[in-house]
Design a protein around this motif. Structure first.
Motif, PDB file in Angstrom:
ATOM      1  N   GLN A  34       0.849  -1.193   0.000  1.00  0.00           N
ATOM      2  CA  GLN A  34       0.000   0.000   0.000  1.00  0.00           C
ATOM      3  C   GLN A  34       0.886   1.245   0.000  1.00  0.00           C
ATOM      4  O   GLN A  34       1.852   1.337   0.762  1.00  0.00           O
ATOM      5  CB  GLN A  34      -0.924   0.022   1.214  1.00  0.00           C
ATOM      6  CG  GLN A  34      -1.975   1.125   1.173  1.00  0.00           C
ATOM      7  CD  GLN A  34      -3.007   0.981   2.274  1.00  0.00           C
ATOM      8  OE1 GLN A  34      -2.765   0.321   3.277  1.00  0.00           O
ATOM      9  NE2 GLN A  34      -4.162   1.594   2.090  1.00  0.00           N
ATOM     10  N   PHE A  35       0.560   2.201  -0.866  1.00  0.00           N
ATOM     11  CA  PHE A  35       1.339   3.436  -0.943  1.00  0.00           C
ATOM     12  C   PHE A  35       0.438   4.566  -1.412  1.00  0.00           C
ATOM     13  O   PHE A  35      -0.686   4.343  -1.888  1.00  0.00           O
ATOM     14  CB  PHE A  35       2.553   3.263  -1.874  1.00  0.00           C
ATOM     15  CG  PHE A  35       2.220   2.632  -3.218  1.00  0.00           C
ATOM     16  CD1 PHE A  35       1.751   3.401  -4.280  1.00  0.00           C
ATOM     17  CD2 PHE A  35       2.372   1.265  -3.407  1.00  0.00           C
ATOM     18  CE1 PHE A  35       1.443   2.822  -5.507  1.00  0.00           C
ATOM     19  CE2 PHE A  35       2.079   0.673  -4.632  1.00  0.00           C
ATOM     20  CZ  PHE A  35       1.618   1.452  -5.681  1.00  0.00           C
ATOM     21  N   GLN A  36       0.936   5.787  -1.304  1.00  0.00           N
ATOM     22  CA  GLN A  36       0.154   6.978  -1.628  1.00  0.00           C
ATOM     23  C   GLN A  36       0.409   7.486  -3.043  1.00  0.00           C
ATOM     24  O   GLN A  36      -0.443   8.120  -3.638  1.00  0.00           O
ATOM     25  CB  GLN A  36       0.468   8.098  -0.626  1.00  0.00           C
ATOM     26  CG  GLN A  36       0.159   7.744   0.815  1.00  0.00           C
ATOM     27  CD  GLN A  36      -1.302   7.418   1.027  1.00  0.00           C
ATOM     28  OE1 GLN A  36      -2.196   8.116   0.531  1.00  0.00           O
ATOM     29  NE2 GLN A  36      -1.576   6.348   1.761  1.00  0.00           N
ATOM     30  N   ARG A  37       1.591   7.210  -3.555  1.00  0.00           N
ATOM     31  CA  ARG A  37       1.942   7.665  -4.900  1.00  0.00           C
ATOM     32  C   ARG A  37       2.987   6.720  -5.480  1.00  0.00           C
ATOM     33  O   ARG A  37       3.665   5.984  -4.749  1.00  0.00           O
ATOM     34  CB  ARG A  37       2.489   9.098  -4.878  1.00  0.00           C
ATOM     35  CG  ARG A  37       3.774   9.253  -4.107  1.00  0.00           C
ATOM     36  CD  ARG A  37       4.264  10.702  -4.121  1.00  0.00           C
ATOM     37  NE  ARG A  37       5.501  10.861  -3.366  1.00  0.00           N
ATOM     38  CZ  ARG A  37       6.713  10.629  -3.860  1.00  0.00           C
ATOM     39  NH1 ARG A  37       6.845  10.241  -5.131  1.00  0.00           N
ATOM     40  NH2 ARG A  37       7.793  10.783  -3.122  1.00  0.00           N
ATOM     41  N   PHE A  38       3.126   6.748  -6.788  1.00  0.00           N
ATOM     42  CA  PHE A  38       4.128   5.919  -7.437  1.00  0.00           C
ATOM     43  C   PHE A  38       5.495   6.599  -7.354  1.00  0.00           C
ATOM     44  O   PHE A  38       5.604   7.814  -7.513  1.00  0.00           O
ATOM     45  CB  PHE A  38       3.751   5.673  -8.900  1.00  0.00           C
ATOM     46  CG  PHE A  38       2.614   4.714  -9.054  1.00  0.00           C
ATOM     47  CD1 PHE A  38       2.833   3.339  -9.094  1.00  0.00           C
ATOM     48  CD2 PHE A  38       1.310   5.180  -9.144  1.00  0.00           C
ATOM     49  CE1 PHE A  38       1.780   2.447  -9.225  1.00  0.00           C
ATOM     50  CE2 PHE A  38       0.245   4.300  -9.279  1.00  0.00           C
ATOM     51  CZ  PHE A  38       0.485   2.932  -9.321  1.00  0.00           C
TER      52      PHE A  38
END
Length: 202
Positions: A34-38
């Motif tokens: 899970q992450f907020q941006r690439f």
């Protein structure tokens, strides 16, 4: 008789088309993280590698993205997966590097452009593009790196300089769709061109 487009005209068409490309299309990305941006500094630690260039790998077919979620979970021993819905630049006919069935002038544009950017590798580039043209696919440009003259990251950066925002591959091309045949897979060369608009836990 159709009027032949010159290399200079094609270069200008591609660059101007990208400037006018204000709309976006929806695609999907599967991951066990899970992450907020690439962030391409963390790229390609999961399934898929860099078979079609260095960048963010997305698909218009959510089932293909879900396949990669399962693969990533199995590889990493994680129980959770995440299906990201993203926006990428919409196609305008000129801004994506099409892996198959290109017109002759596209091969010439790429060949001449790469030679101008890397004149010391002229022979390798000529040999590779001629082979691609003979087999009606640009797949070998990535998979051999112009006779291994380039790695995937450098080649993707060079194609960006020629005006391409990414690479397009049909789902199921060389069995890359994992049983799916609808839609397209994309490699987006810059993480700034991929915007997360939703995420589902799987």
């Amino acid at each position: 008789m159709k009027k032949k487009i010159t290399e200079s005209q094609l270069r200008n068409i591609i660059k101007e088309s990208i400037k006018k490309c204000l709309t976006e299309m929806v695609a999907y990305h599967g991951s066990s993280v899970q992450f907020q941006r690439f962030d391409l500094s963390q790229a390609h630690s999961g399934e898929g590698g860099t078979m079609y260039g260095f960048g963010v790998y997305v698909t218009t077919n959510p089932k293909t993205a879900e396949y990669y979620i399962d693969v990533a979970k199995n590889q990493n021993g994680r129980q959770q997966g995440f299906l990201y819905t993203v926006q990428i630049p919409d196609e305008n006919g000129r801004n994506y590097f099409n892996i198959e069935h290109n017109e002759p002038q596209v091969y010439d544009y790429i060949m001449n452009g790469l030679i101008k950017l890397r004149p010391n590798l002229k022979n390798e580039i000529l040999d590779c593009l001629e082979y691609c043209k003979e087999h009606d696919t640009l797949m070998w440009l990535f998979q051999s790196g112009c006779g291994y003259a380039f790695d995937e990251k450098e080649l993707s950066e060079l194609l960006s300089q020629l005006g391409y925002v990414g690479c397009r591959v049909p789902v199921g091309y060389q069995d890359a769709g994992m049983g799916q045949t609808q839609g397209y897979n994309y490699t987006i060369f810059s993480d700034k061109n991929v915007k997360i608009i939703g995420v589902q836990q799987k």
